[in-house]
Scaffold this motif. Structure first.
Motif: not given
Length: 175
Positions: A77-79, A135-138, A142-143, A147-148
């Motif tokens: 999970x990116x900070x 929820x889908x936006x968050x 996150x994904x 990936x980045x």
């Protein structure tokens, strides 16, 4: 909705997303992380705001704890994701900077991820009153950030190859 209510709502939804997407060999670490995020959301609702545009101290502490956990442990999970929840109060959204790859293929991937992030932001999905959309936006952000981060690592390796050293970043406007 006030920025504080919006932030508390985003934090609660983020906690659910993190609970579902975080990976760690010790499950209690995920629950500790989620607890810090949920705790910040609950403290937002119950702690008076001393200064507009600032978090009350208990909220600040829990957000810092969650951010520290994300940077010190590999939860996948990116900070940066915390910043999307806190943006209504701070006024600052996390960025997804250009990575300057020399490879055209990697430059396209970089541009695609940044464009997809911009779409989520520009379409206002983070401000949706629909719980599923938020929820889908968050989850999507996150994904995209995960990936980045992986793409950034691949670009560092690719840019450091002997035949790529010293080359200018790929220019997609001429492609």
């Amino acid at each position: 909705m006030s920025p504080y209510v919006t932030t508390a709502r985003r934090l609660m939804h983020l906690a659910r997303v993190v609970r579902g997407q975080a990976h760690h060999p010790k499950r209690y670490m995920i629950e500790t992380l989620v607890g810090a995020i949920e705790g910040a959301a609950m403290a937002m609702a119950s702690t008076p705001v001393d200064e507009p545009g600032q978090f009350p101290q208990p909220v600040r502490d829990m957000i810092r704890d969650a951010t520290d956990m994300l940077t010190q442990h590999d939860f996948k999970i990116p900070a940066a994701i915390i910043g999307y929840a806190t943006a209504p109060v701070t006024g600052v959204l996390p960025t997804m900077g250009q990575l300057d790859p020399v490879s055209v293929q990697l430059a396209r991937q970089d541009a695609d991820l940044r464009a997809r992030r911009a779409t989520v932001i520009e379409h206002g999905h983070l401000n949706s009153r629909d719980d599923e959309v938020l929820t889908a936006a968050l989850s999507g952000l996150l994904v995209l950030h995960r990936k980045h981060e992986r793409l950034a690592a691949a670009i560092r390796v690719d840019n450091d190859r002997p035949f790529n050293r010293g080359k200018a970043p790929a220019d997609l406007t001429t492609q």
